[in-house]
Motif scaffolding. Structure first.
Motif, short mmCIF file in Angstrom:
data_model
loop_
_atom_site.label_atom_id
_atom_site.label_comp_id
_atom_site.label_asym_id
_atom_site.label_seq_id
_atom_site.Cartn_x
_atom_site.Cartn_y
_atom_site.Cartn_z
N UNK A 1 -119.98 35.21 -48.52
CA UNK A 1 -119.20 36.08 -49.42
C UNK A 1 -120.09 37.01 -50.22
N UNK A 2 -121.21 36.48 -50.71
CA UNK A 2 -122.14 37.34 -51.44
C UNK A 2 -122.76 38.40 -50.55
N UNK A 3 -123.13 38.03 -49.33
CA UNK A 3 -123.71 39.01 -48.40
C UNK A 3 -122.69 40.10 -48.07
N UNK A 4 -121.46 39.73 -47.81
CA UNK A 4 -120.42 40.72 -47.51
C UNK A 4 -120.18 41.64 -48.71
N UNK A 5 -120.17 41.07 -49.92
CA UNK A 5 -119.97 41.89 -51.11
C UNK A 5 -121.13 42.85 -51.35
N UNK A 6 -122.35 42.40 -51.12
CA UNK A 6 -123.51 43.28 -51.28
C UNK A 6 -123.48 44.40 -50.25
N UNK A 7 -123.15 44.08 -49.00
CA UNK A 7 -123.08 45.10 -47.96
C UNK A 7 -121.97 46.10 -48.27
N UNK A 8 -120.82 45.63 -48.72
CA UNK A 8 -119.74 46.57 -49.03
C UNK A 8 -120.08 47.42 -50.25
N UNK A 9 -120.79 46.87 -51.23
CA UNK A 9 -121.22 47.66 -52.38
C UNK A 9 -122.18 48.75 -51.94
N UNK A 10 -123.14 48.41 -51.08
CA UNK A 10 -124.09 49.41 -50.58
C UNK A 10 -123.35 50.49 -49.79
N UNK A 11 -122.39 50.08 -48.96
CA UNK A 11 -121.62 51.04 -48.17
C UNK A 11 -120.86 52.00 -49.07
N UNK A 12 -120.15 51.48 -50.08
CA UNK A 12 -119.40 52.34 -50.99
C UNK A 12 -120.31 53.23 -51.83
N UNK A 13 -121.45 52.70 -52.20
CA UNK A 13 -122.42 53.49 -52.96
C UNK A 13 -122.94 54.66 -52.12
N UNK A 14 -123.28 54.37 -50.87
CA UNK A 14 -123.77 55.43 -49.98
C UNK A 14 -122.69 56.44 -49.67
N UNK A 15 -121.46 55.96 -49.47
CA UNK A 15 -120.36 56.87 -49.19
C UNK A 15 -120.11 57.77 -50.40
N UNK A 16 -120.20 57.21 -51.60
CA UNK A 16 -120.04 58.04 -52.79
C UNK A 16 -121.14 59.06 -52.93
N UNK A 17 -122.37 58.68 -52.60
CA UNK A 17 -123.51 59.61 -52.69
C UNK A 17 -123.36 60.73 -51.66
N UNK A 18 -122.90 60.37 -50.47
CA UNK A 18 -122.74 61.40 -49.43
C UNK A 18 -121.62 62.39 -49.79
N UNK A 19 -120.52 61.87 -50.37
CA UNK A 19 -119.44 62.76 -50.72
C UNK A 19 -119.81 63.64 -51.92
N UNK A 20 -120.68 63.17 -52.80
CA UNK A 20 -121.11 63.94 -53.94
C UNK A 20 -122.05 65.05 -53.51
N UNK A 21 -122.78 64.88 -52.45
CA UNK A 21 -123.74 65.89 -51.98
C UNK A 21 -123.04 67.02 -51.25
#
Length: 129
Positions: free
Chosen positions: A108-128
């Motif tokens: 559960x922790x690994x899945x949450x960390x991966x999803x946090x990284x994914x959402x963070x990267x998606x937010x960074x890409x959409x901001x650029x």
């Protein structure tokens, strides 16, 4: 007619293997040995193992539902096995509950960390853009 046959006397008492003539032990048919019959000889059980129920419930609510449910099922078996005098099975079930709960916690922790990284990267890409 059988040579060894002897007629029964009207008031003859029978011993049917229970230690006295009426088929019951003097204490109402129950033996009170102060504990359970098990492999420990004197009837004293070791202390009940921790069932890890709290950990299993927290994993179910917070991390990983399927593995947490397996942990809850294993944890719920500990008390009944212990009360049935199956101490080794209770210890094994407690270990299984902890194992499945820890696997659920880590996954559960690994899945949450991966999803946090994914959402963070998606937010960074959409901001650029």
């Amino acid at each position: 007619m059988d040579q060894n046959y002897q007629p029964q006397q009207p008031n003859q008492q029978y011993n049917n293997g229970y230690g006295n003539n009426n088929g019951y032990q003097n204490n109402g048919g129950f033996q009170n040995n102060g504990g359970f019959q098990n492999g420990f000889g004197n009837g004293n059980m070791p202390p009940k193992p921790d069932n890890n129920m709290v950990l299993a419930i927290l994993v179910t609510l917070c991390c990983c539902l399927p593995l947490g449910i397996v942990g809850i099922v294993k944890a719920s078996q500990v008390n009944s096995l212990y009360m049935a005098g199956q101490y080794q099975a209770a210890v094994a079930s407690a270990a299984d509950a902890k194992k499945w709960s820890m696997i659920g916690l880590i996954s559960g922790l690994v899945i949450n960390v991966i999803s946090f990284i994914f959402y963070f990267m998606a937010g960074m890409c959409s901001a650029m853009m």
